[in-house]
Structures are given as C-alpha cells and as structure tokens.
Design an enzyme around this catalytic site. Structure first.
Site, PDB file in Angstrom:
ATOM      1  N   LEU A  55       0.817  -1.200   0.100  1.00  0.00           N
ATOM      2  CA  LEU A  55      -0.136  -0.045  -0.043  1.00  0.00           C
ATOM      3  C   LEU A  55       0.928   1.281  -0.027  1.00  0.00           C
ATOM      4  O   LEU A  55       1.966   1.304   0.562  1.00  0.00           O
ATOM      5  CB  LEU A  55      -0.860   0.006   1.284  1.00  0.00           C
ATOM      6  CG  LEU A  55      -1.882  -1.035   1.254  1.00  0.00           C
ATOM      7  CD1 LEU A  55      -2.584  -0.905   2.583  1.00  0.00           C
ATOM      8  CD2 LEU A  55      -2.979  -0.847   0.209  1.00  0.00           C
ATOM      9  N   TYR A  59       0.422   4.323   6.799  1.00  0.00           N
ATOM     10  CA  TYR A  59      -0.263   4.987   8.058  1.00  0.00           C
ATOM     11  C   TYR A  59      -0.811   6.328   7.496  1.00  0.00           C
ATOM     12  O   TYR A  59      -1.986   6.681   8.202  1.00  0.00           O
ATOM     13  CB  TYR A  59       0.863   5.330   9.034  1.00  0.00           C
ATOM     14  CG  TYR A  59       1.341   3.967   9.608  1.00  0.00           C
ATOM     15  CD1 TYR A  59       1.102   2.710   9.271  1.00  0.00           C
ATOM     16  CD2 TYR A  59       2.302   4.221  10.906  1.00  0.00           C
ATOM     17  CE1 TYR A  59       1.660   1.381   9.878  1.00  0.00           C
ATOM     18  CE2 TYR A  59       2.884   2.972  11.473  1.00  0.00           C
ATOM     19  CZ  TYR A  59       2.246   1.775  11.023  1.00  0.00           C
ATOM     20  OH  TYR A  59       3.068   0.504  11.740  1.00  0.00           O
ATOM     21  N   ARG A  91       6.137  13.967   0.223  1.00  0.00           N
ATOM     22  CA  ARG A  91       7.209  13.665  -0.506  1.00  0.00           C
ATOM     23  C   ARG A  91       7.618  14.539  -1.450  1.00  0.00           C
ATOM     24  O   ARG A  91       8.799  14.573  -1.758  1.00  0.00           O
ATOM     25  CB  ARG A  91       7.041  12.175  -0.982  1.00  0.00           C
ATOM     26  CG  ARG A  91       6.954  11.319   0.285  1.00  0.00           C
ATOM     27  CD  ARG A  91       6.696   9.685  -0.483  1.00  0.00           C
ATOM     28  NE  ARG A  91       6.178   8.887   0.877  1.00  0.00           N
ATOM     29  CZ  ARG A  91       6.245   7.649   0.988  1.00  0.00           C
ATOM     30  NH1 ARG A  91       6.674   7.010  -0.130  1.00  0.00           N
ATOM     31  NH2 ARG A  91       5.779   7.157   2.011  1.00  0.00           N
ATOM     32  N   ASP A 146       1.434  -3.650   5.629  1.00  0.00           N
ATOM     33  CA  ASP A 146       0.893  -3.322   4.438  1.00  0.00           C
ATOM     34  C   ASP A 146       1.270  -3.876   3.108  1.00  0.00           C
ATOM     35  O   ASP A 146       1.068  -3.487   1.913  1.00  0.00           O
ATOM     36  CB  ASP A 146       1.040  -1.989   4.198  1.00  0.00           C
ATOM     37  CG  ASP A 146       2.291  -1.342   3.724  1.00  0.00           C
ATOM     38  OD1 ASP A 146       3.386  -2.153   3.960  1.00  0.00           O
ATOM     39  OD2 ASP A 146       2.635  -0.436   3.208  1.00  0.00           O
ATOM     40  N   GLU A 147       1.878  -5.190   3.305  1.00  0.00           N
ATOM     41  CA  GLU A 147       2.350  -6.044   2.283  1.00  0.00           C
ATOM     42  C   GLU A 147       1.769  -7.274   2.177  1.00  0.00           C
ATOM     43  O   GLU A 147       1.546  -8.043   3.395  1.00  0.00           O
ATOM     44  CB  GLU A 147       3.709  -6.079   2.290  1.00  0.00           C
ATOM     45  CG  GLU A 147       4.459  -4.687   1.941  1.00  0.00           C
ATOM     46  CD  GLU A 147       5.823  -4.769   2.159  1.00  0.00           C
ATOM     47  OE1 GLU A 147       6.313  -5.693   1.409  1.00  0.00           O
ATOM     48  OE2 GLU A 147       6.683  -4.001   2.860  1.00  0.00           O
TER      49      GLU A 147
HETATM   50  P1  TTP Z   1       6.162   1.133   3.852  1.00  0.00           P
HETATM   51  O1  TTP Z   1       5.397   0.278   2.957  1.00  0.00           O
HETATM   52  O2  TTP Z   1       7.800   0.952   3.881  1.00  0.00           O
HETATM   53  O3  TTP Z   1       5.851   2.543   3.558  1.00  0.00           O
HETATM   54  P2  TTP Z   1       4.580   3.154   3.378  1.00  0.00           P
HETATM   55  O4  TTP Z   1       3.679   2.185   2.798  1.00  0.00           O
HETATM   56  O5  TTP Z   1       4.311   4.266   4.413  1.00  0.00           O
HETATM   57  O6  TTP Z   1       5.072   3.923   1.819  1.00  0.00           O
HETATM   58  P3  TTP Z   1       5.356   3.567   0.474  1.00  0.00           P
HETATM   59  O7  TTP Z   1       4.326   4.152  -0.312  1.00  0.00           O
HETATM   60  O8  TTP Z   1       6.752   3.809   0.286  1.00  0.00           O
HETATM   61  O9  TTP Z   1       5.073   2.012   0.540  1.00  0.00           O
HETATM   62  O10 TTP Z   1       5.881   0.858   5.583  1.00  0.00           O
HETATM   63  C1  TTP Z   1       4.483   0.679   5.690  1.00  0.00           C
HETATM   64  C2  TTP Z   1       4.049   1.348   7.332  1.00  0.00           C
HETATM   65  O11 TTP Z   1       5.120   0.740   7.993  1.00  0.00           O
HETATM   66  C3  TTP Z   1       4.276   2.896   7.019  1.00  0.00           C
HETATM   67  O12 TTP Z   1       3.331   3.657   6.508  1.00  0.00           O
HETATM   68  C4  TTP Z   1       4.652   3.127   8.512  1.00  0.00           C
HETATM   69  C5  TTP Z   1       5.184   1.882   9.091  1.00  0.00           C
HETATM   70  N1  TTP Z   1       6.435   1.998   9.305  1.00  0.00           N
HETATM   71  C6  TTP Z   1       7.259   1.803  10.405  1.00  0.00           C
HETATM   72  O13 TTP Z   1       6.452   1.736  11.592  1.00  0.00           O
HETATM   73  N2  TTP Z   1       8.452   2.075  10.659  1.00  0.00           N
HETATM   74  C7  TTP Z   1       9.391   2.037   9.583  1.00  0.00           C
HETATM   75  O14 TTP Z   1      10.478   1.882   9.944  1.00  0.00           O
HETATM   76  C8  TTP Z   1       8.787   2.189   8.291  1.00  0.00           C
HETATM   77  C9  TTP Z   1       9.654   2.427   7.231  1.00  0.00           C
HETATM   78  C10 TTP Z   1       7.451   1.880   8.314  1.00  0.00           C
HETATM   79 MG    MG Z   2       3.844   0.698   1.641  1.00  0.00          MG
END
Ligand code: TTP
Ligand code: MG
Length: 492
Positions: A55, A59, A91, A146-147
């Site tokens: 996603l 957050y 960003r 989120d994966e």
């Molecule tokens: P990610 O998928 O790395 O980041 P994201 O979804 O916010 O952004 P992107 O569009 O690049 O995918 O991480 C998912 C969530 O995990 C993120 O929203 C916040 C949380 N998180 C942490 O709690 N600690 C961390 O170090 C990171 C990188 C993310």
């Molecule tokens: Mg993400």
C-alpha cells in the site's frame, strides 16, 4: 504509546522476519471459496504467477481516510521524533520516511503532523486488506502491515483455459524495462499478462472497498514480485518478465536490497569481502558454505541470482500478540510497573477482541547500550495460570486479570533485572503467546478470528524473543538465519 503488534510473523516484528521465514498455518476455512485449491499452486516454480501488494504511504493513507481534510496537505506520521511515513504531497516537498521531525519541518514548514503511535486503526485496516485478498484467493501471505503476497497461479490457469485461441494478450500497467510492452511480448508470456489483469482488478477492488491505493508487482516468485512492485510508485503496477531478471538483480544498489538479506547477514557477507549483489553471485559457494552452512549458502546464492522457489504460505491468525514501548530512560521499579500495566491493559483488550486465550506471558526488556542500540533484548516467559487466562477473552474481569498479569510480569522482570543496583532500560515489551481457541464459541468475535481460522499452537517460534526495530523497518531481512539476540529462558 503502542509501538508494537502481533509478533512471530505479524506486525512490526515482521520487519525483522523474512517472508521466507513466516510460519505457514492453515488457510481460513470459511474464506476458502474454492475447496479444490491447495495450499500451494502446485505449478513448477517458473510457471507460477505471484503478486506482491504494497500500500502507498500506509499510515498516512489511513489517517487521510479518517480525516479527508488531510488529503491535500503535506502529512507526516510521527512516532516519537521520527516521521515513520508521509503522504506523497509531503514527499513532493522532500520529506522522506524515517526523517527526523526537525529535518522534515525544515524541508516543509507547512507539514501537518499526526501521531502514529497507536497502531489500532492501522492494524484493523491491515487485516481488512488481507481479508479482502483472501476472498479472491486463499493463498495470501502477509508481510508486515501493508504488504501481501498472493499466489494466483490457479486463477490465471482457469482464465487461460477459458481464453479463446484467437485472443490477443496484453499487459496492464508497466512492464519492467520495456517502455511499451507490445502484444508480442504478452503472447510470449500469457500467464504473466493475465496476472497483470488480475492484479489490476484486485487493486481496483482494494480501492473500491477500502478506499486504499497501492502498488503491485507481478512475477514468477515472491522475491521478484517484491522487487518489482516498487518500480513505479505510487498507485501503479509492474510486471517482470523472466528475461529481465538479470536486469533487476543488477540494478540493486547493495546486498541489503536483496529481500532475505538482513542487517546481520549483510555484515557477515561484507566481512567476506562482498559489497554488491554481483559479488555474492560470483563468490565461491564452498567458501560461502563455510560461513553459513550449505543450505543457507545455496539459498543466499539463489536469492542473489533472483531465484526463489519458496511458496506463498497462507499466514493464518497471529500466533502471539504483543505490545511495547521504547523510551530514553526508565530506571525505577515503579515506572516499570506502570508501563507494564499500561501495555497489558491495551494488550488484554486486543486479546479480548481476538477471542482466544493466551497460555504464556512473555516480558522483554532492552537495557541501554551505547554501542548497540537495537539489540540486547532479554526475555523471560511463564505460563499464565488458567484462572487468570480465562478472564482475558471474556473481557478481563474488570481489571482483575490485568492486575494479576502485572504481578506475573513483575516476577519475570525481577528475574532479569537486579533492582538493588542501578538499571537503565530503553524498551519494554509484553507478549501473549500460545493462543488457544476457547471451544467453538471462540470463532467469529473479532475481525481477525472471523477471517482466519483458529491457529494451531505456536510451533517453536515462540521460544525466540521478538526483535522488532520499531522505527526502523527492515524491508528485506534475514531469511532462514534467524538472528536471536537473546533466547528466552523458560521459567516454570
Ligand atoms: P512502507 O510500506 O515501507 O511505507 P509506506 O507504505 O508508508 O510508503 P510506500 O508508499 O513507500 O510504501 O511501510 C508501511 C508502514 O509501516 C508505514 O506507513 C509506516 C510503518 N513503518 C514503521 O512503522 N517503521 C518504519 O521504519 C517504516 C519504514 C514504516
Ligand atoms: Mg507501503
């Protein structure tokens, strides 16, 4: 406060776990729409169609859903002094994930900050997403919040069988390293082409039902699908063709970029003189085996070459639930007891929603260390007496259960920390594990249990202490070499 989640395969702890390590459980019986589908697709590795979903700014998206006024402003999600994520508007102003709040405010003075320490909403939506994906196909494996991986081989084979011979295949979205993926390429790779259509439909469903956008990768393995899904961000998807595997592996800037190579493994590889992925591809296997053992050496070599046959292992319900907080300094027993009470209150509430009864309580502390900030955790665990445990799924008995659990946790604490001497803690984690269903009534209460089957008792994994690095997600961490800083001592 709440910086942690379900461990041993769930939530933040998963930042440190590799997807290849996740513990397969039974898929959700109620959610398996097609009973004929097996746990694995049964296809030979090169014929599989695997999706990886991630996603966008997770957050931040959840906060924007909760408060649409935040959609068009630069938004950062703050945990302590760090921006754990930010929306794409922010960003655009140069704010990045894991930037300090000070730096982020400097880059973008109009940045709006929302506290993201309570993970409840993120966790709920995370499970809703997995639940939605499972409703399409049971082979879904969670990776972090989120994966998700999905093995859609069977779906694609069904579509292929229904496709008339005259059909011209096409790709949806991008194709890695191909500016315009023409129909010829698509008819050379009909399975991946159809997979790209399924991915697009699923992304539409995620948007339609949950209001969330995200990226997808389509490839023949988890490793490759994960690597390719972020090629175009946000809200896009990319297919990787087998002839471009060498290109994508060659594009990685370092060993840590290989999903499955975590911090500790990378350090050991560097000590052997390796810097880039190419070095690992070419390093003599015998020498690699001397350091890691034969199977791990072969696995590392394969990963560096972009080869990954590991199945998508349906995640099932979390095997444990945990909650933790980190801080600069905690040095009195009273503070410790108050923190444990706070953590256990919210954990007991979550356990109540889950509906299962925990059999084991684990307490983890991290002592201050100037040299190694993230490691050095110590844990102790003990069984939860039945008369205490049975109050938890039924609501905690007006706080009685929490009080009894705090007393139990403090006993564990005193086994680890000598309070007659000065101490300096920087983290406390409480964890319920060995979660057991309370008969037939246990199913169907919370969203987790209504979706997942009741999990089997933990299979060995619960003897390892969690090592979540709360603010430092390791997107691709150590696979089969589970690096344990401190094994739990059982204290019966
Ligand atoms: P990610 O998928 O790395 O980041 P994201 O979804 O916010 O952004 P992107 O569009 O690049 O995918 O991480 C998912 C969530 O995990 C993120 O929203 C916040 C949380 N998180 C942490 O709690 N600690 C961390 O170090 C990171 C990188 C993310
Ligand atoms: Mg993400």
């Amino acid at each position: 406060m709440d910086n942690s989640g379900d461990d041993t395969g769930e939530d933040e702890t998963e930042w440190n776990n590799s997807y290849v390590d996740s513990v397969p459980l039974r898929p959700a019986a109620a959610s398996v729409s097609d009973a004929s589908l097996n746990r694995t697709s049964g296809a030979t590795p090169g014929e599989r169609v695997i999706l990886h979903f991630d996603l966008d700014c997770f957050y931040a998206q959840v906060e924007m859903l909760r408060n649409p006024a935040l959609r068009d402003v630069p938004l950062g999600i703050q945990q302590k002094y760090i921006i754990v994520t930010c929306n794409y508007v922010a960003r655009g102003h140069g704010v990045t994930k894991l930037m300090s709040v000070t730096d982020a405010k400097q880059k973008c003075p109009q940045l709006v900050l929302v506290k993201g320490e309570d993970l409840t909403h993120y966790r709920d939506i995370s499970y809703k997403l997995t639940e939605l994906l499972v409703s399409f196909c049971p082979l879904v494996e969670r990776l972090g919040f989120d994966e998700n991986f999905m093995d859609i081989t069977k779906m694609v084979e069904r579509r292929l069988a229904e496709t008339p011979a005259s059909n011209r295949f096409s790709f949806k979205g991008h194709v890695y390293n191909h500016i315009s993926a023409d129909a010829t390429k698509a008819s050379d790779h009909p399975r991946l082409a159809l997979g790209s259509h399924v991915a697009a439909e699923l992304r539409d469903a995620i948007h339609g039902k949950l209001g969330l956008t995200g990226c997808a990768g389509i490839a023949t393995s988890k490793l490759l699908a994960k690597l390719v899904s972020g090629a175009f961000k946000p809200n896009q998807q990319t297919t990787l063709l087998p002839e471009n595997v060498g290109d994508i592996m060659g594009s990685l800037s370092g060993l840590r970029q290989v999903p499955g190579v975590g911090h500790q493994t990378a350090k050991r590889l560097q000590a052997l003189g390796m810097v880039g992925v190419k070095d690992l591809q070419l390093f003599p296997l015998n020498d690699l085996a001397k350091e890691f053992g034969g199977p791990a050496a072969r696995r590392l070599r394969s990963l560096a070459l972009g080869v990954d046959d590991s199945p998508v292992a349906p995640t099932g319900a979390p095997q444990s639930l945990s909650d933790e907080d980190s801080f600069k300094k905690m040095s009195t027993t009273r503070e410790v007891s108050e923190k444990i009470q706070e953590l256990l209150s919210s954990l007991t509430e979550r356990m109540h929603k889950d509906g299962r009864q925990p059999q084991t309580l684990r307490l983890t502390v991290r002592r201050y260390s100037a040299t190694n900030k993230w490691f050095g955790r110590e844990s102790r665990q003990c069984p939860i007496p039945n008369h205490v445990g049975q109050k938890i799924p039924s609501g905690g008995g007006d706080g009685v259960a929490v009080r009894q659990l705090v007393a139990l946790a403090m006993k564990l604490f005193h086994k680890m920390v000598d309070c007659s001497a000065a101490f300096h803690l920087t983290l406390i984690n409480v964890c319920f594990s060995n979660l057991q269903a309370r008969g037939a009534a246990a199913g169907g209460r919370g969203s987790i249990t209504s979706f997942f089957t009741q999990s089997s008792p933990p299979k060995g994994t619960d003897i390892f202490s969690p090592q979540s690095q709360v603010l430092q997600k390791s997107p691709a961490d150590d696979f089969m070499l589970i690096e344990i800083s401190s094994p739990v001592t059982l204290c019966y």
